[in-house]
Design an enzyme around this catalytic site. Sequence first.
Site, PDB file in Angstrom:
ATOM      1  N   ARG A  58      64.167 141.052 -70.505  1.00 52.02           N
ATOM      2  CA  ARG A  58      64.150 141.966 -71.607  1.00 52.02           C
ATOM      3  C   ARG A  58      65.698 142.338 -71.682  1.00 52.02           C
ATOM      4  NH1 ARG A  58      67.380 145.612 -71.889  1.00 52.02           N
ATOM      5  NH2 ARG A  58      67.089 147.285 -70.251  1.00 52.02           N
ATOM      6  N   ASP A  78      70.976 148.881 -63.415  1.00 53.20           N
ATOM      7  CA  ASP A  78      71.979 149.587 -64.568  1.00 53.20           C
ATOM      8  C   ASP A  78      71.148 150.114 -65.609  1.00 53.20           C
ATOM      9  OD1 ASP A  78      74.313 149.868 -66.047  1.00 53.20           O
ATOM     10  OD2 ASP A  78      74.004 148.137 -67.037  1.00 53.20           O
ATOM     11  N   ASP A  79      69.951 149.350 -66.015  1.00 52.24           N
ATOM     12  CA  ASP A  79      69.184 149.973 -67.003  1.00 52.24           C
ATOM     13  C   ASP A  79      68.540 151.327 -66.685  1.00 52.24           C
ATOM     14  OD1 ASP A  79      69.718 147.796 -68.745  1.00 52.24           O
ATOM     15  OD2 ASP A  79      68.747 146.598 -67.380  1.00 52.24           O
ATOM     16  N   LYS A 133      78.818 141.954 -69.090  1.00 52.03           N
ATOM     17  CA  LYS A 133      79.070 143.335 -68.228  1.00 52.03           C
ATOM     18  C   LYS A 133      80.004 143.060 -67.197  1.00 52.03           C
ATOM     19  CE  LYS A 133      75.155 145.612 -69.306  1.00 52.03           C
ATOM     20  NZ  LYS A 133      74.684 147.140 -69.542  1.00 52.03           N
ATOM     21  N   TYR A 192      80.473 143.104 -76.239  1.00 53.45           N
ATOM     22  CA  TYR A 192      79.316 143.617 -75.488  1.00 53.45           C
ATOM     23  C   TYR A 192      78.348 144.007 -76.816  1.00 53.45           C
ATOM     24  CZ  TYR A 192      77.436 147.313 -72.471  1.00 53.45           C
ATOM     25  OH  TYR A 192      76.484 147.993 -71.609  1.00 53.45           O
ATOM     26  N   ASN A 203      69.354 149.279 -77.848  1.00 53.73           N
ATOM     27  CA  ASN A 203      70.384 148.357 -78.391  1.00 53.73           C
ATOM     28  C   ASN A 203      69.712 147.042 -78.675  1.00 53.73           C
ATOM     29  OD1 ASN A 203      72.684 149.868 -77.566  1.00 53.73           O
ATOM     30  ND2 ASN A 203      72.140 149.478 -75.494  1.00 53.73           N
ATOM     31  N   GLU A 245      70.182 143.538 -63.992  1.00 53.65           N
ATOM     32  CA  GLU A 245      70.219 143.979 -65.476  1.00 53.65           C
ATOM     33  C   GLU A 245      69.383 143.284 -66.401  1.00 53.65           C
ATOM     34  OE1 GLU A 245      73.380 145.656 -66.422  1.00 53.65           O
ATOM     35  OE2 GLU A 245      72.064 145.947 -68.173  1.00 53.65           O
ATOM     36  N   ASP A 246      68.640 144.121 -67.174  1.00 55.13           N
ATOM     37  CA  ASP A 246      67.773 143.591 -68.161  1.00 55.13           C
ATOM     38  C   ASP A 246      66.576 142.706 -67.811  1.00 55.13           C
ATOM     39  OD1 ASP A 246      69.481 145.036 -70.016  1.00 55.13           O
ATOM     40  OD2 ASP A 246      69.970 143.312 -71.190  1.00 55.13           O
TER      41      ASP A 246
HETATM   42  N1  LIG Z   1      72.420 152.819 -74.075  1.00 55.49           N
HETATM   43  C1  LIG Z   1      72.370 152.247 -73.168  1.00 55.49           C
HETATM   44  O1  LIG Z   1      73.114 152.368 -72.155  1.00 55.49           O
HETATM   45  C2  LIG Z   1      70.834 151.515 -72.595  1.00 55.49           C
HETATM   46  C3  LIG Z   1      70.099 151.252 -73.566  1.00 55.49           C
HETATM   47  N2  LIG Z   1      68.908 150.723 -73.347  1.00 55.49           N
HETATM   48  C4  LIG Z   1      67.922 150.204 -74.429  1.00 55.49           C
HETATM   49  O2  LIG Z   1      66.776 150.928 -74.217  1.00 55.49           O
HETATM   50  C5  LIG Z   1      65.771 150.200 -74.898  1.00 55.49           C
HETATM   51  C6  LIG Z   1      64.618 150.288 -73.867  1.00 55.49           C
HETATM   52  O3  LIG Z   1      65.058 149.558 -72.727  1.00 55.49           O
HETATM   53  P1  LIG Z   1      64.136 149.633 -71.175  1.00 55.49           P
HETATM   54  O4  LIG Z   1      63.663 151.191 -71.016  1.00 55.49           O
HETATM   55  O5  LIG Z   1      64.654 149.000 -70.139  1.00 55.49           O
HETATM   56  O6  LIG Z   1      62.624 148.783 -71.719  1.00 55.49           O
HETATM   57  P2  LIG Z   1      61.478 148.922 -71.188  1.00 55.49           P
HETATM   58  O7  LIG Z   1      60.594 147.726 -71.598  1.00 55.49           O
HETATM   59  O8  LIG Z   1      61.287 149.204 -69.798  1.00 55.49           O
HETATM   60  O9  LIG Z   1      60.574 150.310 -72.024  1.00 55.49           O
HETATM   61  C7  LIG Z   1      60.346 150.297 -73.303  1.00 55.49           C
HETATM   62  C8  LIG Z   1      59.489 151.435 -73.553  1.00 55.49           C
HETATM   63  O10 LIG Z   1      59.304 151.677 -75.069  1.00 55.49           O
HETATM   64  C9  LIG Z   1      58.012 151.948 -75.087  1.00 55.49           C
HETATM   65  N3  LIG Z   1      57.772 151.599 -76.537  1.00 55.49           N
HETATM   66  C10 LIG Z   1      57.816 150.246 -77.027  1.00 55.49           C
HETATM   67  N4  LIG Z   1      57.638 150.224 -78.256  1.00 55.49           N
HETATM   68  C11 LIG Z   1      57.146 151.491 -78.636  1.00 55.49           C
HETATM   69  C12 LIG Z   1      56.921 152.312 -79.815  1.00 55.49           C
HETATM   70  N5  LIG Z   1      56.714 151.618 -80.912  1.00 55.49           N
HETATM   71  N6  LIG Z   1      56.715 153.557 -79.851  1.00 55.49           N
HETATM   72  C13 LIG Z   1      56.620 154.180 -78.860  1.00 55.49           C
HETATM   73  N7  LIG Z   1      57.198 153.542 -77.457  1.00 55.49           N
HETATM   74  C14 LIG Z   1      57.323 152.378 -77.442  1.00 55.49           C
HETATM   75  C15 LIG Z   1      57.198 150.991 -74.161  1.00 55.49           C
HETATM   76  O11 LIG Z   1      56.007 151.231 -74.105  1.00 55.49           O
HETATM   77  P3  LIG Z   1      54.897 150.786 -73.137  1.00 55.49           P
HETATM   78  O12 LIG Z   1      55.300 151.112 -71.721  1.00 55.49           O
HETATM   79  O13 LIG Z   1      53.492 151.193 -73.431  1.00 55.49           O
HETATM   80  O14 LIG Z   1      54.866 149.264 -73.462  1.00 55.49           O
HETATM   81  C16 LIG Z   1      57.810 151.329 -73.031  1.00 55.49           C
HETATM   82  O15 LIG Z   1      57.677 152.580 -72.280  1.00 55.49           O
HETATM   83  C17 LIG Z   1      66.202 148.850 -75.068  1.00 55.49           C
HETATM   84  O16 LIG Z   1      66.566 148.666 -76.401  1.00 55.49           O
HETATM   85  C18 LIG Z   1      67.573 148.784 -74.386  1.00 55.49           C
HETATM   86  O17 LIG Z   1      68.589 147.801 -75.120  1.00 55.49           O
HETATM   87  C19 LIG Z   1      68.621 150.390 -71.982  1.00 55.49           C
HETATM   88  C20 LIG Z   1      69.544 150.631 -70.965  1.00 55.49           C
HETATM   89  C21 LIG Z   1      70.686 151.264 -71.173  1.00 55.49           C
HETATM   90  C1  LIG Z   2      73.144 148.607 -72.495  1.00 60.43           C
HETATM   91  C2  LIG Z   2      72.142 148.153 -71.563  1.00 60.43           C
HETATM   92  O1  LIG Z   2      72.552 147.700 -70.424  1.00 60.43           O
HETATM   93  C3  LIG Z   2      70.842 147.632 -72.347  1.00 60.43           C
HETATM   94  O2  LIG Z   2      70.776 147.991 -73.587  1.00 60.43           O
HETATM   95  O3  LIG Z   2      70.189 147.009 -71.727  1.00 60.43           O
HETATM   96 MG   LIG Z   3      70.801 146.351 -69.816  1.00 60.31          MG
END
Ligand SMILES: NC(=O)C1=CN([C@@H]2O[C@H](COP(=O)(O)OP(=O)(O)OC[C@H]3O[C@@H](n4cnc5c(N)ncnc54)[C@H](OP(=O)(O)O)[C@@H]3O)[C@@H](O)[C@H]2O)C=CC1
Ligand SMILES: CC(=O)C(=O)O
Ligand SMILES: [Mg+2]
Length: 650
Positions: free
Chosen positions: A251, A364-365, A269, A198, A506, A341-342
Amino acid sequence: MISLNRSSFLSNSGVNGSGINAQRQTRRPLAYVRIVASRSNQDQKGRATSERSSGVLVESTLKEMKDHTPSTPVGVDPDCAVGGGVKDVYGEDRATEDQLVTPWTVSVASGYSLLRDPHHNKGLAFSEKERDAHYLRGLLPPTVVSHDLQVKKMMHNIRQYQVPLQKYMAMMDLQEMNERLFYKLLMENVEELLPVVYTPTVGEACQKYGSIFRRPQGLFISLKEKGRILEVLKNWPERNIQVIVVTDGERILGLGDLGCQGMGIPVGKLSLYTALGGVRPSACLPVTIDVGTNNEKLLNDEFYIGLRQRRATGQEYAELLHEFMTAVKQNYGEKVLIQFEDFANHNAFDLLEKYGTTHLVFNDDIQGTASVVLAGLVAAQKLVGGTLADHRFLFLGAGEAGTGIAELIALEMSKQTGVPLEETRKNIWLVDSKGLIVSSRKESLQHFKKPWAHEHEPVKELVDAIKSIKPTVLIGTSGVGKTFTKEVVETVAALNKKPIILALSNPTSQSECTAEEAYTWSQGRAIFASGSPFAPVEYGGKVYVPGQANNAYIFPGLGLGLIMSGAIRVHDDMLLAASEALAAQVTQEIYDKGLIFPPFANIRKISAHIAANVAAKAYELGLATRLPQPDDLVKYAESCMYSPAYRHYR
Ligand SMILES: NC(=O)C1=CN([C@@H]2O[C@H](COP(=O)(O)OP(=O)(O)OC[C@H]3O[C@@H](n4cnc5c(N)ncnc54)[C@H](OP(=O)(O)O)[C@@H]3O)[C@@H](O)[C@H]2O)C=CC1
Ligand SMILES: CC(=O)C(=O)O
Ligand SMILES: [Mg+2]
């Protein structure tokens, strides 16, 4: 060949005649199905061919068939439990007309083929008797070893590799060679091997998937398959699918668009669905939808395995996804769980909204992440005192994870206090790539950001937002590493005795800060957790053990709860129920270590509790179809779980 041929067995045996009517009559206890043996190979479609000899029986399978009651539904893995399109694991009719007229066979090979069949291969653990009965003499060295010794040896081998990707490939090879050994190894060494199968290693595996691809581990559905997706689903060897994890690869973690190579994510997953949640492997289907990629590097990479075109969008994209969603329901029924997912956020929210009312789906995200983080925050109250409503939350990143978590926190605060949701949202602030989300930006914001556009002057930098909002909790969901700088952490630490800092992005390279940075820059005061694991940190003569805030805590148990209750829809209250169950697993001993999540080593027990809470909510909401409701849902969940113990063949 141990073969289980539903349609031909009935016609061969002369018991029920042949044709559709005869096959309809196969809806009876699976224990009546005869299993026959053969030395023969299979034809290209995997059907048993000639030379059958009789009497080979998988003993535990027969027992499981006899015990084939609703008390052993999810994890049981008899060859017969895949149902032949006739029965599901609960003994219920799942067959469509189409399945009923399509004869097919489940076969367990013997001899050399048995050793190459990952579902049934036991390697050196085949007993002397099994070696005689199944034409294995001479194909294995003389030693017979136990399952436990095999685990010990594999762990020894895996520890020899210095490079994480080599460990990943060794694990994938094992999964393809001996499935039960793979799961026993993973379950018994979950904390050590989770980072291998993972995050973070799966991220690197996806980046290099084209080069390391060996065998199909899931279904690739590309634009080329448009109009034929139902047909493609039927190419998958298992029929009784209960969980699908699907990505379009746009993503992948915080690594961006990896196109078709995102397949590593659904595969990873789903291996956790089995190892952590006890859903049997044959019920899990990884799917990657390939609509192209906008990743120039991949498009120019001669080893890229996906469609070499830019991403299809708009109607073309929507039509392919719709065909997939329709085909899944048609082929597997309405109770198959589909985990998105993603996906990139411009599709993720729309897909969830569109299919949330017609299919058993969750993202999931957005939702799994929200549930795990809420659990951590609820648990953290024991360390910082007070309730959620006493906090101000600031997110860096306002996408799927950020707004998903924000909304569930607001919902929980509203439930706890009776304050309307619109009001509880006002304690939560988000920063995106353009700065703090404020009302003056409302017109230009994507729809999922609009609820968070509170009254405030525009702020560009995170550190300025911290100074103004004065958060007690800082959450990173930006997908961009190193964004929680020294100044950021020090500013939050100056405002709070015990700042809660969650760097959720991540893989490790994208984490907003490291555990060491969080502890050092806060002088050891931070309550810290991250999406990908960090090693313990020594600071000021004390060892700090960082927690892992990852949706892997939630989705396996959530999925198990949905499946075991026969839920037909996912409801927000189920996410809250999952969260509550996870938070309840944090014991005083865990708090004493400064942690807000329980160790992954206890994950099967945790998943059983999550599943039970989710199922209870499904029953309460009238969304469960598996009746009557079992008295003790935790015990029931445990009884449903897949065990990787070897079966005995005779
Ligand atoms: N720990 C866990 O279980 C999980 C972790 N994640 C992680 O979270 C991260 C984001 O995922 P997700 O929300 O789906 O992605 P999204 O693409 O949906 O969201 C990313 C957000 O971050 C913003 N962003 C990007 N660059 C910057 C920056 N330099 N400064 C400020 N804001 C910024 C984007 O802004 P804008 O909208 O303006 O483009 C957007 O709002 C990934 O790395 C993913 O691996 C996700 C799911 C689960
Ligand atoms: C953990 C997860 O789902 C992610 O980073 O997208
Ligand atoms: Mg994910």
